[in-house]
Design a protein around this motif. Structure first.
Motif, PDB file in Angstrom:
ATOM      1  N   UNK A   1       1.636  20.810   5.285  1.00 16.27           N
ATOM      2  CA  UNK A   1       2.676  20.028   4.610  1.00 16.27           C
ATOM      3  C   UNK A   1       2.265  18.573   4.411  1.00 16.27           C
ATOM      4  N   UNK A   2       3.062  17.855   3.631  1.00 20.01           N
ATOM      5  CA  UNK A   2       2.946  16.407   3.546  1.00 20.01           C
ATOM      6  C   UNK A   2       3.796  15.832   4.672  1.00 20.01           C
ATOM      7  N   UNK A   3       3.165  15.141   5.589  1.00 21.74           N
ATOM      8  CA  UNK A   3       3.836  14.626   6.780  1.00 21.74           C
ATOM      9  C   UNK A   3       4.476  13.271   6.515  1.00 21.74           C
ATOM     10  N   UNK A   4       3.824  12.459   5.683  1.00 18.42           N
ATOM     11  CA  UNK A   4       4.307  11.100   5.440  1.00 18.42           C
ATOM     12  C   UNK A   4       3.930  10.683   4.031  1.00 18.42           C
ATOM     13  N   UNK A   5       4.851  10.017   3.366  1.00 17.58           N
ATOM     14  CA  UNK A   5       4.609   9.416   2.052  1.00 17.58           C
ATOM     15  C   UNK A   5       5.426   8.135   2.055  1.00 17.58           C
ATOM     16  N   UNK A   6       4.775   7.001   2.353  1.00 19.79           N
ATOM     17  CA  UNK A   6       5.510   5.756   2.553  1.00 19.79           C
ATOM     18  C   UNK A   6       4.697   4.567   2.058  1.00 19.79           C
ATOM     19  N   UNK A   7       5.380   3.434   1.912  1.00 19.85           N
ATOM     20  CA  UNK A   7       4.725   2.178   1.546  1.00 19.85           C
ATOM     21  C   UNK A   7       4.668   1.280   2.771  1.00 19.85           C
ATOM     22  N   UNK A   8       3.642   0.423   2.807  1.00 16.54           N
ATOM     23  CA  UNK A   8       3.461  -0.484   3.934  1.00 16.54           C
ATOM     24  C   UNK A   8       2.642  -1.686   3.487  1.00 16.54           C
TER      25      UNK A   8
ATOM     26  N   UNK B   1       0.840  -1.186   0.000  1.00 15.62           N
ATOM     27  CA  UNK B   1       0.000   0.000   0.000  1.00 15.62           C
ATOM     28  C   UNK B   1       0.877   1.239   0.000  1.00 15.62           C
ATOM     29  N   UNK B   2       0.367   2.303  -0.532  1.00 14.54           N
ATOM     30  CA  UNK B   2       1.024   3.602  -0.408  1.00 14.54           C
ATOM     31  C   UNK B   2       0.183   4.395   0.576  1.00 14.54           C
ATOM     32  N   UNK B   3       0.822   5.072   1.530  1.00 10.84           N
ATOM     33  CA  UNK B   3       0.108   5.889   2.495  1.00 10.84           C
ATOM     34  C   UNK B   3       0.672   7.302   2.449  1.00 10.84           C
ATOM     35  N   UNK B   4      -0.222   8.260   2.240  1.00  9.99           N
ATOM     36  CA  UNK B   4       0.158   9.668   2.198  1.00  9.99           C
ATOM     37  C   UNK B   4      -0.652  10.396   3.268  1.00  9.99           C
ATOM     38  N   UNK B   5       0.053  11.100   4.153  1.00  8.93           N
ATOM     39  CA  UNK B   5      -0.603  11.877   5.206  1.00  8.93           C
ATOM     40  C   UNK B   5      -0.288  13.346   4.964  1.00  8.93           C
TER      41      UNK B   5
END
Length: 130
Positions: free
Chosen positions: A12-19, A3-7
């Protein structure tokens, strides 16, 4: 397929990660997301957003206020607040909590707002101490 998770917050963009999995707090309970989940839109509650990869927690954030959308293996969180445990000053939050609890609330609307603020501050403290 991860999954890709974007917060994102208003700033701002706080998080852009895969999980492998994402769990976030909705107003009516925790929502767990795995790959190929059906599309979803949910109103955020107060609490922990957690990403796991290979069975280990890879990211933790306190999120509050906003919405989450799940579509095509992408979890997008539009949050009013998104903080790491290190960014939360517990003594300051405890002072704000005491002030919020002591504030008067005469109307149903002001009582609801007071409860929303109190619940959010308590959730921040719980998140840090977890």
């Amino acid at each position: 397929m991860p999954l890709k998770c974007v917060v994102v917050t208003p700033e701002t963009t706080v998080l852009d990660a895969e999980a492998d999995a994402v769990v976030f707090p909705a107003v009516d309970g925790q929502v767990g997301v795995l790959p190929r989940r059906m599309p979803l839109v949910a109103r955020l509650g107060h609490g922990e957003l957690k990403l796991t990869s290979s069975g280990m927690v890879s990211h933790r954030l306190f999120v509050s206020g906003g919405f989450a959308q799940v579509s095509k293996d992408v979890v997008t969180v539009l949050a009013g607040v998104a903080l790491t445990a290190e960014e939360i000053d517990v003594p300051q939050v405890e002072k704000r909590l005491a002030a919020a609890e002591a504030s008067p609330a005469a109307t149903p609307e002001s009582r609801a707002e007071k409860m929303r603020v109190v619940d959010g501050l308590k959730a921040q403290i719980h998140f840090v101490r977890k």
